[in-house]
Design an enzyme around this catalytic site. Structure first.
Site, PDB file in Angstrom:
ATOM      1  N   HIS A  82       0.883  -1.096   0.032  1.00  0.00           N
ATOM      2  CA  HIS A  82       0.108  -0.127  -0.097  1.00  0.00           C
ATOM      3  C   HIS A  82       0.952   1.256  -0.029  1.00  0.00           C
ATOM      4  O   HIS A  82       1.562   1.431   0.877  1.00  0.00           O
ATOM      5  CB  HIS A  82      -0.851  -0.086   1.379  1.00  0.00           C
TER       6      HIS A  82
ATOM      7  N   HIS B  22      -0.651  10.804  -2.266  1.00  0.00           N
ATOM      8  CA  HIS B  22      -1.934  10.275  -1.880  1.00  0.00           C
ATOM      9  C   HIS B  22      -2.891  11.632  -1.703  1.00  0.00           C
ATOM     10  O   HIS B  22      -3.956  11.574  -2.030  1.00  0.00           O
ATOM     11  CB  HIS B  22      -1.727   9.772  -0.510  1.00  0.00           C
TER      12      HIS B  22
HETATM   13  O1  G3P Z   1      -6.657   1.554  -2.671  1.00  0.00           O
HETATM   14  C1  G3P Z   1      -6.974   1.332  -1.061  1.00  0.00           C
HETATM   15  C2  G3P Z   1      -6.562   2.436  -0.298  1.00  0.00           C
HETATM   16  O2  G3P Z   1      -5.503   3.014  -0.703  1.00  0.00           O
HETATM   17  C3  G3P Z   1      -7.909   3.488  -0.123  1.00  0.00           C
HETATM   18  O3  G3P Z   1      -7.865   4.662   0.784  1.00  0.00           O
HETATM   19  O4  G3P Z   1      -6.982   6.766   1.325  1.00  0.00           O
HETATM   20  O5  G3P Z   1      -5.449   4.979   1.482  1.00  0.00           O
HETATM   21  O6  G3P Z   1      -6.094   5.907  -0.605  1.00  0.00           O
HETATM   22  P1  G3P Z   1      -6.481   5.539   0.589  1.00  0.00           P
HETATM   23 MG    MG Z   2      -4.731   4.635  -2.064  1.00  0.00          MG
END
Ligand code: G3P
Ligand code: MG
Length: 250
Positions: free
Chosen positions: A12, A55
């Site tokens: 992630h 992000h």
């Molecule tokens: O794609 C999964 C996750 O990344 C979604 O939320 O806010 O971490 O981008 P966020």
């Molecule tokens: Mg994300």
């Protein structure tokens, strides 16, 4: 006998549990230290229409800049330091163009779950830009898109129906897989707590030909929940821990 396919280990924002998220350092560490199968990452558009990897829609949290990503041309974004906020040892990390992230993905023969961040700021034309960039590099097979903006995902399918798309959501939905299928999507991307609430979610999705890619499983309990339910991808800040757990499952 039912053979369970091992879920993909998706880092992630790269190896964001240990390194500054969405940086080259975090992506390379996710491969070298985390042994991941791929990355999840986030894309916005610069003021001059370049797809950039970050992000937040605003610069303050993860850079030494200020203001909105979409308010700055790529050349200005590129001057920012996006590593120091995590620790002085990470100084000098620069915001990546999508093209550069795709090159890392292709060079290492891994996959990319690219999340289009098109729900706080509505970037005009982001779908065309992102898909254009993916196709220019021949990365169609390596990438699966997702977004909390489901209309944006539908638009991606209209641009190119071979591009894989998924619907992100945070709270339990009614008939999530049927909804995804009805709109021609390939996957649902539920937040991990939705699995605990709806234990039959993955089975129901698979029956409809819909993949299940879950975020963000950071504790062992969350990772085990995903594995037990037979999801397709597990998105985690800790690809190293996830990799160990997956290996221990045989
Ligand atoms: O794609 C999964 C996750 O990344 C979604 O939320 O806010 O971490 O981008 P966020
Ligand atoms: Mg994300």
């Amino acid at each position: 006998m039912i053979t369970m396919v091992k879920p993909l280990n998706i880092a992630h924002r790269g190896f964001s549990g240990k390194y500054p998220e969405n940086t080259r350092r975090a992506f390379l560490a996710a491969i070298d230290e985390g042994g991941c199968d791929g990355f999840e990452s986030d894309v916005h558009l610069s003021a001059d229409g370049e797809p950039v990897i970050i992000h937040d829609a605003a610069l303050e949290r993860t850079s030494n800049g200020a203001g909105m990503v979409g308010g700055c041309p790529f050349s200005t974004l590129r001057e920012l330091d996006i590593g120091s906020w995590k620790g002085p040892e990470f100084a000098g990390e620069r915001i990546l163009h999508l093209e550069e992230l795709l090159e890392i993905v292709l060079d290492h023969h891994i996959v990319l779950n690219l999340e289009i961040k098109n729900y706080e700021v509505f970037y005009r034309g982001i779908e065309e830009k992102v898909i254009g960039c993916i196709k220019a590099l021949g990365a169609e097979k390596a990438v699966f898109l997702s977004s909390f903006n489901h209309i944006s995902m539908k638009k991606c399918k209209e641009i190119d129906r071979t591009i894989r798309t998924g619907l992100l959501y945070e709270y339990p939905l009614l008939d999530a897989a049927a909804y995804a299928r009805r709109h021609g999507m390939d996957a649902i991307h539920p937040q991990v707590s939705c699995l605990a609430y709806s234990p039959k979610l993955t089975g129901a999705a698979h029956k409809q030909g819909i993949a299940v890619n879950v975020w963000t499983a950071n504790t062992e309990e969350e990772m085990r929940l995903c594995i037990e339910q037979g999801v397709d991808s597990i998105i985690s800040n800790y690809p190293d821990k996830l990799g160990e757990l997956l290996a221990s499952q045989g």
